[in-house]
Design a protein around this motif. Sequence first.
Motif, PDB file in Angstrom:
ATOM      1  N   GLN A 197       0.817  -1.219   0.000  1.00 38.31           N
ATOM      2  CA  GLN A 197       0.000   0.000   0.000  1.00 38.31           C
ATOM      3  C   GLN A 197       0.850   1.268   0.000  1.00 38.31           C
ATOM      4  O   GLN A 197       0.559   2.222  -0.713  1.00 38.31           O
ATOM      5  N   HIS A 198       1.931   1.268   0.784  1.00 37.29           N
ATOM      6  CA  HIS A 198       2.791   2.458   0.839  1.00 37.29           C
ATOM      7  C   HIS A 198       3.500   2.678  -0.501  1.00 37.29           C
ATOM      8  O   HIS A 198       3.724   3.826  -0.910  1.00 37.29           O
ATOM      9  N   THR A 199       3.841   1.581  -1.202  1.00 39.37           N
ATOM     10  CA  THR A 199       4.478   1.707  -2.513  1.00 39.37           C
ATOM     11  C   THR A 199       3.503   2.278  -3.534  1.00 39.37           C
ATOM     12  O   THR A 199       3.844   3.181  -4.300  1.00 39.37           O
ATOM     13  N   GLN A 201       0.850   4.125  -2.967  1.00 39.12           N
ATOM     14  CA  GLN A 201       0.565   5.524  -2.664  1.00 39.12           C
ATOM     15  C   GLN A 201       1.730   6.424  -3.041  1.00 39.12           C
ATOM     16  O   GLN A 201       1.528   7.533  -3.559  1.00 39.12           O
ATOM     17  N   SER A 202       2.947   5.948  -2.825  1.00 43.15           N
ATOM     18  CA  SER A 202       4.125   6.741  -3.198  1.00 43.15           C
ATOM     19  C   SER A 202       4.182   6.961  -4.704  1.00 43.15           C
ATOM     20  O   SER A 202       4.485   8.066  -5.168  1.00 43.15           O
ATOM     21  N   ASP A 247       9.944  -3.246  -4.705  1.00 40.47           N
ATOM     22  CA  ASP A 247       8.751  -4.100  -4.625  1.00 40.47           C
ATOM     23  C   ASP A 247       9.011  -5.462  -5.254  1.00 40.47           C
ATOM     24  O   ASP A 247       8.531  -6.487  -4.750  1.00 40.47           O
ATOM     25  N   LYS A 274       7.180  -7.984   6.806  1.00 39.60           N
ATOM     26  CA  LYS A 274       6.499  -6.759   6.364  1.00 39.60           C
ATOM     27  C   LYS A 274       5.024  -7.025   6.168  1.00 39.60           C
ATOM     28  O   LYS A 274       4.635  -8.056   5.620  1.00 39.60           O
TER      29      LYS A 274
END
Length: 275
Positions: A197-199, A201-202, A247, A274
């Motif tokens: 999710q953080h990838t 969004q980035s 990723d 993670k």
Amino acid sequence: MNYTQEMNLQSKSGYCMPFEERKGEVRMSLDYGTQVHPKSGEEFFHHGIDFITKHYLLSACADGIVSGIGSDARHGLFQVIRYGNYEVTYAHLSNVLATFGAKVKAGSVASVSGDLLHIEVKFDGEEINPLEFLTMIYGNLKMMQQQGEVGMPDFETIDMDIPTDFEDDQEEVEQLMLRFYPDYLSELNDGKYLLAQHTEQSLRNIFSLSAIKNYFYEVIPSLSNPLGIGQRAVPVAAKVQNLLIGDFLNYMALRHQIFLSTLSENDKKKLLTKP
């Protein structure tokens, strides 16, 4: 229809076989012409040739254009590429990477095979044995190499140095991608592996901000630089590459328990835990 010398394909970018064998793993499972169905045992006419593949990257064989993409009961997901007077259908694909109307060169990545790759070939609208086409491509490739020419030349790349956080591990990362990148793309496409999710969004933030700052289409777009990015976008490109390589390595750890050789045991444990 029998192959003649007049049917030889001319290609400025050279020639390339549609896939690269991995230690001789690829084998033809069904030939062209009258065959016995492997399941029903009945005779039928097979309009192409089949190879047993496991999510192989498929390359364009020469200069061409993607003239069709579709899906049906007979072919599954398929892609048609026109090379001069030749029309080549790649069927039972797991993913299509070169979209309709895209111009391709020898070696351009066009699609990803499924477990089975079916190839059909027509010349001037008339069906021919695909092995004749592939033999012609292979012969042209070897002839160019024997004459001291590069059969499949390197493509023009973006004229910029884009450093990443993985410079010291570049060779190892490239080897992993050569073997596992098609599986990574396939699992992303099928939803079996989800981008962190953080990838995600980035990446959204980077592309949104870049569009606002007019980083895209600074130069004329090309096959090797479809977004037309220039020197101003080097930091952006580096951030995107870091995220995507990171990723992919996360996928390798979670799906295959494979890590870069430079990682410590603590770093390996962090990857596996993670969320």
